[in-house]
Write a protein that holds these residues in place. Structure first.
Motif, short mmCIF file in Angstrom:
data_model
loop_
_atom_site.label_atom_id
_atom_site.label_comp_id
_atom_site.label_asym_id
_atom_site.label_seq_id
_atom_site.Cartn_x
_atom_site.Cartn_y
_atom_site.Cartn_z
N THR A 126 -3.27 2.88 2.95
CA THR A 126 -2.22 2.21 3.44
C THR A 126 -2.63 0.69 3.24
O THR A 126 -3.84 0.50 2.71
CB THR A 126 -2.29 2.33 5.06
OG1 THR A 126 -3.48 1.92 5.59
CG2 THR A 126 -1.74 3.69 5.31
N SER A 127 -1.72 -0.33 3.27
CA SER A 127 -1.74 -1.71 3.13
C SER A 127 -2.93 -2.33 3.75
O SER A 127 -3.69 -3.10 2.95
CB SER A 127 -0.41 -2.27 3.35
OG SER A 127 0.70 -1.65 2.64
N GLN A 128 -3.07 -2.29 5.14
CA GLN A 128 -4.00 -2.88 5.70
C GLN A 128 -5.68 -2.32 5.21
O GLN A 128 -6.39 -3.12 5.06
CB GLN A 128 -3.82 -2.58 7.25
CG GLN A 128 -4.67 -3.59 8.06
CD GLN A 128 -4.25 -3.69 9.63
OE1 GLN A 128 -4.31 -2.60 10.06
NE2 GLN A 128 -3.52 -4.79 10.02
N GLY A 168 0.65 -1.14 -0.01
CA GLY A 168 0.07 0.01 -0.02
C GLY A 168 0.91 1.31 -0.11
O GLY A 168 1.96 1.15 0.18
N GLY A 169 0.12 2.55 0.18
CA GLY A 169 0.96 3.70 -0.06
C GLY A 169 0.76 4.31 1.28
O GLY A 169 0.58 3.81 2.60
N LEU A 177 1.80 -6.70 -5.62
CA LEU A 177 0.62 -5.84 -6.01
C LEU A 177 0.78 -4.50 -5.39
O LEU A 177 0.60 -4.54 -4.08
CB LEU A 177 -0.76 -6.37 -5.85
CG LEU A 177 -1.94 -5.63 -5.87
CD1 LEU A 177 -2.09 -5.16 -7.25
CD2 LEU A 177 -3.19 -6.47 -5.38
N SER A 178 1.15 -3.42 -5.92
CA SER A 178 1.21 -2.13 -5.24
C SER A 178 -0.13 -1.51 -5.67
O SER A 178 -0.71 -1.41 -6.64
CB SER A 178 2.31 -1.43 -5.74
OG SER A 178 2.47 -1.02 -6.96
N VAL A 179 -0.55 -0.31 -4.58
CA VAL A 179 -1.57 0.43 -4.85
C VAL A 179 -1.21 1.68 -4.55
O VAL A 179 -0.49 2.02 -3.61
CB VAL A 179 -2.77 -0.25 -3.89
CG1 VAL A 179 -3.76 0.90 -3.90
CG2 VAL A 179 -3.15 -1.40 -4.00
N GLY A 180 -1.55 2.81 -5.25
CA GLY A 180 -1.15 4.15 -5.21
C GLY A 180 0.39 4.47 -5.25
O GLY A 180 1.27 3.59 -5.94
N ASP A 181 0.85 5.28 -4.33
CA ASP A 181 2.23 5.51 -4.03
C ASP A 181 2.99 4.23 -3.53
O ASP A 181 4.44 4.30 -3.42
CB ASP A 181 2.34 6.68 -3.47
CG ASP A 181 2.14 6.76 -1.95
OD1 ASP A 181 1.30 5.90 -1.85
OD2 ASP A 181 2.37 7.70 -1.30
N GLY A 182 2.40 3.17 -3.25
CA GLY A 182 3.11 1.96 -3.03
C GLY A 182 3.92 1.65 -4.41
O GLY A 182 4.84 0.75 -4.16
#
Length: 527
Positions: A141-143, A136-137, A251-256
């Motif tokens: 966030t990841s969670q 996550g970013g 698997l990244s999300v956003g600025d992750g």
């Protein structure tokens, strides 16, 4: 893709040699022979062909970790209550664990910190399936991203469990607390005060940023530089070694996406799959990424207005005008104590990060804006408070500023604020001012560009994401090609950050890639 500046062109003889080589390659391509491997379709003007006929190296093995490598405990209901989000569906199990990492990944004698891990699986997730690691970013966030995934039908889980790795400084295991509340208040209202000019707001934000940085430096005792994307990428390598697996599927999300690409740059041979969902600009400046968000907000508000009208929402026949009126009241200081910065944060958080169907998020926001427009400010103030709790932690400030790199000078911020207020009327000016909040934080070198990749990359583009914009992948296709592989894109027309998190279509389109590194089954998913 941006054209290369002329100063980067090689000398003329080298250019003629390169041209001759290109002609030779084109002639070879036209001659009869074995079929070329399929190219991945990109959003940057067509397919990127394989750079040569040399067989590509084998993809890194994607395997499940041994049982017992991490101790998991059930936590789904507790997390749903903590985040105020729907509990996972009855067929989904959410479990939590922790992992210890070095505060300074480069130091042999470093102190340690604890990171939060969260795993989701379904009743029909194959036993022994290799996990997909969710990065996550700083905003989503990841969670929270994992809970968003599990709050609705999640066909992704029918193939693989998903393990979210919380970024250092975020999540319940490594919460950071160092920001003085008075300066946080200045940060949250972007230096607003009755009659304050742009210059006065920039000065107030600059002073608060210096105080915030000094306070964190005192409390973190020299470790304030250890919250970068590169350090978070090092934490992924700790997870890989803890699991004793050859490689990770990310698997990244956003600025992750910055963390995931930093990991690829550091460990290309240890990336088995790479999916960038709603990515931010990897090679851009802080100003570039902030303007991407302003563009994303503008596109999202246009889509919001269209869908709001179709739903018969509380903003009437012209939702765009109504929203413009509310933003004007916030800028003038007549919105019940909600200023332009707070309004922008409430709008973007509700549309980008909140869970639930798009129609529900549109209706919730429309109701709050309509009430505030007529003088009832409670619902909007509640959204502001929720946004502050969602994206306003000390750790989120630290990680955001750690990734900012070189910050713009105050005079450049003032120029951007004036220009963006015209180009992006729904909060563009205050988006520029918000950059000053990181002015005092030490600049760090950005992560290096990936030089080598052994597997194709997937980019999932949310077309209406208030936190970034599809143009953020400009140049990424070329960079991935230079690393020796291809980029494929799938777009999603909905509203929110995280196409994979919110769209069953987007998840299903990933299946061929996840299983066989094959092209996606679709290039676009509906809202």
């Amino acid at each position: 893709m941006r054209p290369f500046p002329l100063r980067h062109l090689p000398p003329r003889p080298a250019r003629w040699a390169a041209l001759a080589a290109t002609v030779g390659l084109l002639a070879a391509a036209c001659a009869p022979g074995p079929a070329a491997p399929p190219a991945f379709v990109t959003a940057l003007g067509g397919p990127i062909a394989a750079p040569s006929s040399t067989p590509a190296p084998a993809a890194p093995a994607w395997r499940a970790p041994a049982d017992g490598s991490v101790a998991w405990t059930d936590c789904g209901d507790d997390l749903a209550r903590q985040y105020g989000m729907p509990a996972p569906t009855g067929t989904v199990t959410v479990e939590c664990a922790t992992m210890r990492v070095a505060v300074d990944p480069a130091a042999a004698d470093s102190d340690e910190m604890t990171l939060t891990l969260t795993r989701a699986s379904a009743d029909d997730t194959p036993k022994g399936a290799a996990p997909l690691v969710l990065v996550g970013g700083t905003d989503l966030t990841s969670q929270r991203a994992l809970l968003t995934l599990t709050a609705a039908d999640a066909p992704l889980l029918r193939g693989h469990p998903v393990v979210a790795v919380e970024r250092r400084g975020l999540g319940p295991s490594s919460t950071v607390s160092c920001l003085p509340p008075t300066d946080v208040a200045v940060l949250r209202n972007a230096g607003a005060a009755p009659g304050a000019s742009t210059a006065a707001r920039i000065a107030a934000l600059g002073s608060a940023s210096t105080d915030l940085t000094n306070a964190c430096a005192d409390k973190l005792t020299g470790d304030q530089s250890m919250y970068t994307a590169a350090a978070a990428a090092a934490d992924l390598e700790v997870l890989r070694t803890t699991w004793s697996v050859p490689a990770l599927a990310l698997l990244s999300v956003g600025d992750g996406s910055t963390v995931a690409l930093a990991y690829l740059a550091a460990h290309p041979e240890r990336v088995a799959r790479l999916v960038l969902d709603s990515p931010v600009r990897y090679d851009g400046t802080f100003t570039d990424r902030t303007e991407d968000a302003a563009k994303g907000t503008a596109a999202t508000m246009a889509s919001f207005a269209t869908q709001c009208r179709a739903l018969g929402c509380a903003l009437g026949d012209d939702p765009a005008k109504a929203v413009g009126d509310v933003f004007a009241k916030a800028a003038a200081g007549t919105l019940g104590g909600v200023g332009d910065a707070e309004l922008l944060r409430a709008v973007t958080t509700e549309l980008a990060i909140s869970a639930g169907p798009t129609s529900d998020r549109i209706t919730t926001l429309a109701d709050a804006l309509a009430s505030a427009r007529t003088g009832t400010f409670g619902p909007l103030q509640a959204l502001v408070a929720s946004a502050d709790a969602t994206v306003g932690s000390d750790g989120q400030y630290i990680t955001t500023c750690s990734d900012a790199g070189q910050k713009p000078a105050p005079d450049q911020v003032a120029a951007d604020a004036a220009a963006w207020a015209e180009k992006y009327p729904f909060g563009g000016g205050v988006a520029a001012l918000n950059m000053v909040g990181c002015q005092g934080w030490p600049a760090v070198e950005p992560p290096p560009a990936p030089k080598r990749a052994l597997v194709p990359t997937m980019a999932m583009l949310a077309l209406n994401d208030p936190l970034t914009n599809p143009s953020a992948i400009d140049g990424l296709g070329g960079a991935i090609a230079m690393a020796g592989t291809q980029l494929a894109t799938v777009s999603w027309a909905g509203i929110g950050e995280g196409a994979v998190l919110r769209s069953a279509c987007a998840q299903q389109s990933l299946s061929p890639y996840l299983e066989d590194l094959a092209q996606p089954t679709t290039s676009a998913c509906p809202a």
